[in-house]
Enzyme design. Sequence first.
Site, PDB file in Angstrom:
ATOM      1  CE1 TYR A  24      -3.688  -2.386   0.066  1.00 22.12           C
ATOM      2  CE2 TYR A  24      -2.813  -3.213   2.141  1.00 22.12           C
ATOM      3  CZ  TYR A  24      -3.684  -3.328   1.078  1.00 22.12           C
ATOM      4  OH  TYR A  24      -4.559  -4.381   1.018  1.00 22.12           O
ATOM      5  CG  HIS A 101      -9.507  -0.584  -5.122  1.00 21.28           C
ATOM      6  ND1 HIS A 101     -10.063  -0.821  -3.894  1.00 21.28           N
ATOM      7  CD2 HIS A 101     -10.507  -0.707  -6.030  1.00 21.28           C
ATOM      8  CE1 HIS A 101     -11.349  -1.095  -4.048  1.00 21.28           C
ATOM      9  NE2 HIS A 101     -11.648  -1.020  -5.337  1.00 21.28           N
TER      10      HIS A 101
HETATM   11  O1  CA2 Z   1      -5.880  -1.471  -2.649  1.00 25.16           O
HETATM   12  C1  CA2 Z   1      -6.762  -0.954  -1.960  1.00 25.16           C
HETATM   13  O2  CA2 Z   1      -6.872   0.272  -1.832  1.00 25.16           O
HETATM   14  C2  CA2 Z   1      -7.728  -1.850  -1.178  1.00 25.16           C
HETATM   15  O3  CA2 Z   1      -9.012  -1.244  -1.220  1.00 25.16           O
HETATM   16  C3  CA2 Z   1      -7.210  -1.886   0.241  1.00 25.16           C
HETATM   17  C4  CA2 Z   1      -7.979  -2.836   1.156  1.00 25.16           C
HETATM   18  C5  CA2 Z   1      -8.100  -4.210   0.516  1.00 25.16           C
HETATM   19  O4  CA2 Z   1      -8.923  -5.035   1.323  1.00 25.16           O
HETATM   20  C6  CA2 Z   1      -8.683  -4.135  -0.877  1.00 25.16           C
HETATM   21  O5  CA2 Z   1      -8.718  -5.441  -1.423  1.00 25.16           O
HETATM   22  C7  CA2 Z   1      -7.843  -3.248  -1.763  1.00 25.16           C
HETATM   23  C8  CA2 Z   1      -7.264  -3.005   2.483  1.00 25.16           C
HETATM   24  C9  CA2 Z   1      -6.918  -1.756   3.176  1.00 25.16           C
HETATM   25  C10 CA2 Z   1      -6.042  -2.135   4.328  1.00 25.16           C
HETATM   26  O6  CA2 Z   1      -5.000  -1.233   4.394  1.00 25.16           O
HETATM   27  C11 CA2 Z   1      -3.960  -1.573   5.191  1.00 25.16           C
HETATM   28  C12 CA2 Z   1      -2.951  -0.642   5.259  1.00 25.16           C
HETATM   29  C13 CA2 Z   1      -1.849  -0.897   6.021  1.00 25.16           C
HETATM   30  C14 CA2 Z   1      -1.761  -2.083   6.730  1.00 25.16           C
HETATM   31  C15 CA2 Z   1      -2.767  -3.014   6.660  1.00 25.16           C
HETATM   32  C16 CA2 Z   1      -3.887  -2.759   5.891  1.00 25.16           C
END
Ligand code: CA2
Length: 151
Positions: A24, A101
């Site tokens: 991310y 995303h």
């Molecule tokens: O890629 C994206 O922006 C997502 O929407 C992010 C979601 C994921 O479930 C989607 O499939 C794709 C997850 C967000 C979680 O973000 C985190 C950031 C740092 C550490 C852990 C999770």
Amino acid sequence: MTPLVYVLNGPNLNLLGVREPAIYGSETLADLRARTEKVAGAHGLKIDFRQSNVEGEIVNWVQEARTKAKGIIINAGGYTHTSVAILDALQASELPVIEVHLSNIFRRDEFRQHSYISLAATGVICGLGGKGYELAVEAMANILGNAAKKA
Ligand code: CA2
């Protein structure tokens, strides 16, 4: 009056910059907010930027946007792949919706490759990290500008 756009972020996006930078990126949600607001200002838009880990709260915000905002940019996080309730609220809003995303959901687990949100989205941006939020604002400005010209 400056058109208002809601930028809604779903579960766990408050952890950005703290964990999983390989997927991310290293920017925090506050960084994303600053970037989004800057580009919005340049395009004559105002942003209301929010994050929630609670599905019903996001549904409430989408319902609120129907009367208060001109468009919705949404990264529904994990609810992207599960939430008929958020989809229903987005469809009921009758607002332009850009789905964003950070990661490329099509290069990830199979369960991430389906989005309920996309059924309500005018457009989808994924895999471009924080830049995707800037591009979403630009796209929204374009959509709202075109709508204003037609009115
Ligand atoms: O890629 C994206 O922006 C997502 O929407 C992010 C979601 C994921 O479930 C989607 O499939 C794709 C997850 C967000 C979680 O973000 C985190 C950031 C740092 C550490 C852990 C999770």
